[in-house]
Scaffold this active site. Structure first.
Site, PDB file in Angstrom:
ATOM      1  CB  THR A  14       3.171   3.577   5.084  1.00  0.00           C
ATOM      2  OG1 THR A  14       3.048   4.542   4.029  1.00  0.00           O
ATOM      3  CG2 THR A  14       1.997   3.733   6.036  1.00  0.00           C
ATOM      4  CB  SER A  59       7.543   4.134  -1.214  1.00  0.00           C
ATOM      5  OG  SER A  59       7.587   3.180  -2.225  1.00  0.00           O
ATOM      6  CB  THR A  91       2.691   0.338  -0.514  1.00  0.00           C
ATOM      7  OG1 THR A  91       2.103   1.632  -0.305  1.00  0.00           O
ATOM      8  CG2 THR A  91       2.629  -0.468   0.775  1.00  0.00           C
ATOM      9  CG  ASP A  92       3.535   5.404  -3.038  1.00  0.00           C
ATOM     10  OD1 ASP A  92       2.447   4.844  -2.825  1.00  0.00           O
ATOM     11  OD2 ASP A  92       3.757   6.601  -2.766  1.00  0.00           O
TER      12      ASP A  92
END
Length: 335
Positions: A14, A59, A91-92
């Site tokens: 992101t 991610s 971030t996942d």
């Protein structure tokens, strides 16, 4: 005073995503590391930054071999004179990538992972602030000998304990139970605990290209072990089970785990998101005492996804004796 040099490697996510839609939706990773760095005001006052684009992936599309290649890039950057290293990504899977890096990071210099919950075009985009904090962290003398760190929302976390705890919030990253170890306050990175880390694993020649198969299963109400019994031992290098509470499963699933544990390593963790697996409290079929008696290994304080990565890393060199698995989790699953 010598200006520190920080290498920034971008993997996508992101923080590097843009949109071709007028409403800013449907973002995808497109930005290079150079563009990410250029968008952060005052970054050049913190460090001399060397930026390199390693990938532009969402991610969920990252994998262990990609992270090990990132590790090698980071090691080379330090060997070439970098004071510290920053990796940006989605971030996942950030908590997993950071922990995998930490397992093998063998330099005293800090390696800091960060990302963003909002894309660069969104109102209140958090990427530039997180990247600035990460670079400050990587450049700080106090960050040395702490292994891999995660810098997010002005907080600094240990890779071993940090977790993404919210799907949308800009303060999504927390370290359940143990909390952050530091904060960035008025441009200064301040730590509340002394530097301390577990010695890293050795990444041997050929390991970077390896990819053991270690699935992760979460148990559920009424689980009878059918899925565990459907796993052929020849097809996997190990299994991690996210159990109820302190790592518990049903009596039927315990029997299935016992059958598989006679052939490959099986680790049980807690699916609760906070707290360790039990050691000696319960004795019913499917309890921690029962699972250990059947040959499974408790993950301790490690979350299921991190327990899986540790077992994956241990399996890079081939089959691992149960005693070695137990010793590794005893060492790395404790605070």
């Amino acid at each position: 005073m010598t200006t520190p040099t920080v290498a920034v490697g971008a993997l996508g996510g992101t923080i590097a995503s843009t949109s071709s839609s007028a409403d800013g939706s449907e973002v995808v990773p497109t930005l290079t590391a150079e563009l990410l760095v250029a968008a952060v005001p005052g970054l050049d006052e913190v460090a001399a930054v060397r930026a390199e684009t390693l990938a532009r992936l969402p991610s969920p599309s990252l994998d262990e071999p990609t992270i090990l290649r990132t590790l090698q890039w980071a090691q080379a950057a330090v060997d070439e004179g970098a004071t510290g290293v920053v990796v940006t990504q989605g971030t996942d899977t950030l908590e997993e990538a950071a922990y995998l890096l930490d397992l093998f990071w063998d330099r005293p210099e800090p390696l800091v992972v960060t990302g963003a919950m909002r894309s660069p075009a969104a109102a209140g985009a958090d990427g530039p602030a997180n990247l600035l904090t990460a670079v400050r962290c990587a450049a700080a003398e106090g960050s040395r000998e702490r292994g891999v760190l995660v810098a997010f929302d002005d907080e600094v976390h240990q890779a071993r304990w940090v977790a993404k705890t919210d799907s949308m919030s800009t303060s999504a990253f927390r370290s359940p139970v143990f909390g952050p170890i530091g904060r960035c306050v008025e441009a200064e990175v301040v730590y509340g605990v002394p530097a301390d880390r577990i010695p890293p694993l050795k990444l041997l020649p050929g390991h970077a290209g390896g990819d053991p198969r270690v699935p992760l299963l979460a148990t559920y109400l009424g689980d009878d072990g059918f899925i565990v019994d459907s796993i052929r031992a020849d097809d996997v290098d190990g299994l991690v089970v996210a159990g109820f509470g302190a790592g518990h499963v049903s009596a039927s699933m315990a029997e299935a785990i016992g059958r598989l544990a006679r052939q490959v390593p099986v680790v049980f963790a807690s699916r609760t998101g906070s707290g360790p697996t039990g050691r000696a409290m319960y004795g019913y079929p499917g309890s921690e005492i029962d699972l250990v008696a059947r040959g499974a290994v408790g993950a301790g304080w490690l979350s299921p996804v991190k327990a899986r990565l540790l077992l994956w890393a241990l399996s890079l060199g081939g089959p691992v004796p149960r005693a070695d698995v137990a010793a590794a989790f005893e060492l790395r699953g404790r605070p």
